[in-house]
Design a protein around this motif. Structure first.
Motif, PDB file in Angstrom:
ATOM      1  N   SER A  93       0.828  -1.213   0.000  1.00 25.48           N
ATOM      2  CA  SER A  93       0.000   0.000   0.000  1.00 25.48           C
ATOM      3  C   SER A  93       0.863   1.265   0.000  1.00 25.48           C
ATOM      4  O   SER A  93       1.410   1.654   1.033  1.00 25.48           O
ATOM      5  CB  SER A  93      -0.916  -0.006   1.231  1.00 25.48           C
ATOM      6  OG  SER A  93      -1.433   1.288   1.434  1.00 25.48           O
ATOM      7  N   PRO A  94       0.967   1.909  -1.160  1.00 24.15           N
ATOM      8  CA  PRO A  94       1.790   3.138  -1.243  1.00 24.15           C
ATOM      9  C   PRO A  94       1.299   4.211  -0.268  1.00 24.15           C
ATOM     10  O   PRO A  94       2.093   4.969   0.270  1.00 24.15           O
ATOM     11  CB  PRO A  94       1.609   3.605  -2.690  1.00 24.15           C
ATOM     12  CG  PRO A  94       1.104   2.429  -3.438  1.00 24.15           C
ATOM     13  CD  PRO A  94       0.376   1.553  -2.458  1.00 24.15           C
ATOM     14  N   GLU A  95      -0.019   4.244  -0.034  1.00 21.70           N
ATOM     15  CA  GLU A  95      -0.538   5.271   0.877  1.00 21.70           C
ATOM     16  C   GLU A  95      -0.082   5.054   2.307  1.00 21.70           C
ATOM     17  O   GLU A  95       0.279   5.990   3.015  1.00 21.70           O
ATOM     18  CB  GLU A  95      -2.066   5.283   0.817  1.00 21.70           C
ATOM     19  CG  GLU A  95      -2.512   6.339  -0.136  1.00 21.70           C
ATOM     20  CD  GLU A  95      -3.983   6.441  -0.311  1.00 21.70           C
ATOM     21  OE1 GLU A  95      -4.729   6.080   0.611  1.00 21.70           O
ATOM     22  OE2 GLU A  95      -4.366   6.893  -1.399  1.00 21.70           O
ATOM     23  N   LYS A  96      -0.110   3.776   2.709  1.00 18.45           N
ATOM     24  CA  LYS A  96       0.334   3.467   4.070  1.00 18.45           C
ATOM     25  C   LYS A  96       1.837   3.694   4.203  1.00 18.45           C
ATOM     26  O   LYS A  96       2.335   4.094   5.247  1.00 18.45           O
ATOM     27  CB  LYS A  96      -0.041   2.028   4.431  1.00 18.45           C
ATOM     28  CG  LYS A  96      -1.528   1.921   4.642  1.00 18.45           C
ATOM     29  CD  LYS A  96      -1.920   0.681   5.386  1.00 18.45           C
ATOM     30  CE  LYS A  96      -3.400   0.772   5.738  1.00 18.45           C
ATOM     31  NZ  LYS A  96      -4.087  -0.497   5.699  1.00 18.45           N
ATOM     32  N   ARG A  97       2.548   3.426   3.112  1.00 18.26           N
ATOM     33  CA  ARG A  97       3.999   3.686   3.129  1.00 18.26           C
ATOM     34  C   ARG A  97       4.263   5.171   3.363  1.00 18.26           C
ATOM     35  O   ARG A  97       5.097   5.561   4.165  1.00 18.26           O
ATOM     36  CB  ARG A  97       4.620   3.259   1.796  1.00 18.26           C
ATOM     37  CG  ARG A  97       6.098   3.667   1.658  1.00 18.26           C
ATOM     38  CD  ARG A  97       6.600   3.391   0.269  1.00 18.26           C
ATOM     39  NE  ARG A  97       6.619   1.969   0.008  1.00 18.26           N
ATOM     40  CZ  ARG A  97       7.680   1.185   0.232  1.00 18.26           C
ATOM     41  NH1 ARG A  97       8.786   1.711   0.690  1.00 18.26           N
ATOM     42  NH2 ARG A  97       7.641  -0.096  -0.005  1.00 18.26           N
ATOM     43  N   LYS A  98       3.473   5.992   2.649  1.00 17.95           N
ATOM     44  CA  LYS A  98       3.608   7.438   2.782  1.00 17.95           C
ATOM     45  C   LYS A  98       3.319   7.873   4.221  1.00 17.95           C
ATOM     46  O   LYS A  98       4.039   8.694   4.797  1.00 17.95           O
ATOM     47  CB  LYS A  98       2.617   8.125   1.842  1.00 17.95           C
ATOM     48  CG  LYS A  98       3.235   9.233   1.031  1.00 17.95           C
ATOM     49  CD  LYS A  98       2.281   9.607  -0.044  1.00 17.95           C
ATOM     50  CE  LYS A  98       2.391  11.051  -0.422  1.00 17.95           C
ATOM     51  NZ  LYS A  98       1.426  11.397  -1.442  1.00 17.95           N
ATOM     52  N   LEU A  99       2.261   7.293   4.755  1.00 18.90           N
ATOM     53  CA  LEU A  99       1.861   7.626   6.126  1.00 18.90           C
ATOM     54  C   LEU A  99       2.977   7.253   7.105  1.00 18.90           C
ATOM     55  O   LEU A  99       3.371   8.059   7.959  1.00 18.90           O
ATOM     56  CB  LEU A  99       0.568   6.869   6.471  1.00 18.90           C
ATOM     57  CG  LEU A  99       0.085   6.955   7.911  1.00 18.90           C
ATOM     58  CD1 LEU A  99      -0.291   8.379   8.282  1.00 18.90           C
ATOM     59  CD2 LEU A  99      -1.131   6.039   8.128  1.00 18.90           C
TER      60      LEU A  99
ATOM     61  N   SER B 154       5.852   9.540   6.803  1.00 17.46           N
ATOM     62  CA  SER B 154       5.595  10.874   7.371  1.00 17.46           C
ATOM     63  C   SER B 154       5.701  10.844   8.897  1.00 17.46           C
ATOM     64  O   SER B 154       5.931  11.862   9.530  1.00 17.46           O
ATOM     65  CB  SER B 154       4.228  11.409   6.921  1.00 17.46           C
ATOM     66  OG  SER B 154       3.203  10.715   7.601  1.00 17.46           O
TER      67      SER B 154
END
Ligand code: ADP
Length: 236
Positions: A83-89, A92
């Motif tokens: 999950s790229p979004e979770k990676r980003k999260l 961050s």
């Protein structure tokens, strides 16, 4: 970061999986070089009860914990892999803490009087967040066949598994092209040690910390000048 690292310069050390970065890093440590290991820092900032630990729990739930209460980095790795979004999260949450901790360690070395610090960062060129602060970048390189066989041997992997891991990274040749120094580690450890000694001498003899200091002093003086001009404009 640069402003506070005044009077010292930073050197990035990187490589590809099994290219010999840890080998070179421990050789440099033996010589007494100040080294900050990004992997160690990344583990430190998610220790139980740290700010990053609490935030990760908040967003990812208690199911990413091991029985002893520590974060299961492998499980977390699997989650963000798909999950790229979770990676980003996750990035961050962790990146600011990692940078803060690295900065703290750099500052400590500065106070102790070191002229340079080596940052050992596996994904130096992939994330590119640190490169602008570095005076030198060093890549530990070895040829593809050597990298493959050393990886298979070290981690007990099949050829296919090892190729997969190497394939998931930025090609080592590309990293070599981006570096200001290359340590060629396809040969013997002694040969690598000799190259490492040459690099060490170069860093020790370098006067670049003076350049960094001069630029910083000029910048501070420039800001001072600007401040005086503004004051003059305001009072006239
Ligand atoms: P990295 O930290 O880049 O993943 P390592 O330093 O762990 O790589 O090296 C990978 C493997 O190859 C290790 O088992 C290491 O002992 C071995 N190795 C590294 N350099 C040499 C060398 N010059 N000759 C023989 N073996 C080496």
């Amino acid at each position: 970061m640069v402003a506070i690292a005044v009077g010292m310069f930073l050197v990035g050390l990187t490589g590809g999986i099994a290219s010999g970065k840890s080998t070179v890093s421990s050789q440099l440590k033996e010589l007494g070089c100040p080294i900050i290991d990004a992997d160690v820092v990344a583990r430190k900032v998610v220790k139980p009860q740290s700010p990053a630990y609490r935030l990760i729990l908040q967003h990812f739930g208690r199911e990413i914990l091991l029985d002893n209460g520590e974060i299961d980095r492998q499980k977390l790795g699997q989650i963000i892999f798909s999950s790229p979004e979770k990676r980003k999260l996750l990035n961050s949450i962790t990146h600011p803490e990692i940078h803060k901790e690295m900065f703290k360690q750099i500052l400590l070395y500065f106070i102790k009087g070191y002229r340079y610090v080596i940052l050992d960062v596996p994904l130096l060129f992939e994330t590119r967040r640190l490169t602008r602060f570095l005076t030198h970048t060093v890549v530990v390189y070895c040829d593809p066949a050597t990298q493959l066989s050393r990886l298979m041997q070290r981690d007990g992997l099949s050829q296919e598994e090892a190729e997969q891991r190497i394939g998931a990274q930025m090609p080592l040749k590309e990293k070599r092209g981006l570096a200001s120094h290359v340590i060629e580690n396809s040969g013997s450890r002694e040969d690598t040690h000799r190259q490492m000694l040459r690099l060490h001498t170069k860093l020790e003899d370098s006067m670049e910390f003076l350049v960094v200091r001069a630029v910083a002093v000029a910048a501070v003086a420039g800001l001072g000048g600007l401040f005086l001009c503004t004051v003059r404009m305001l009072v006239s």
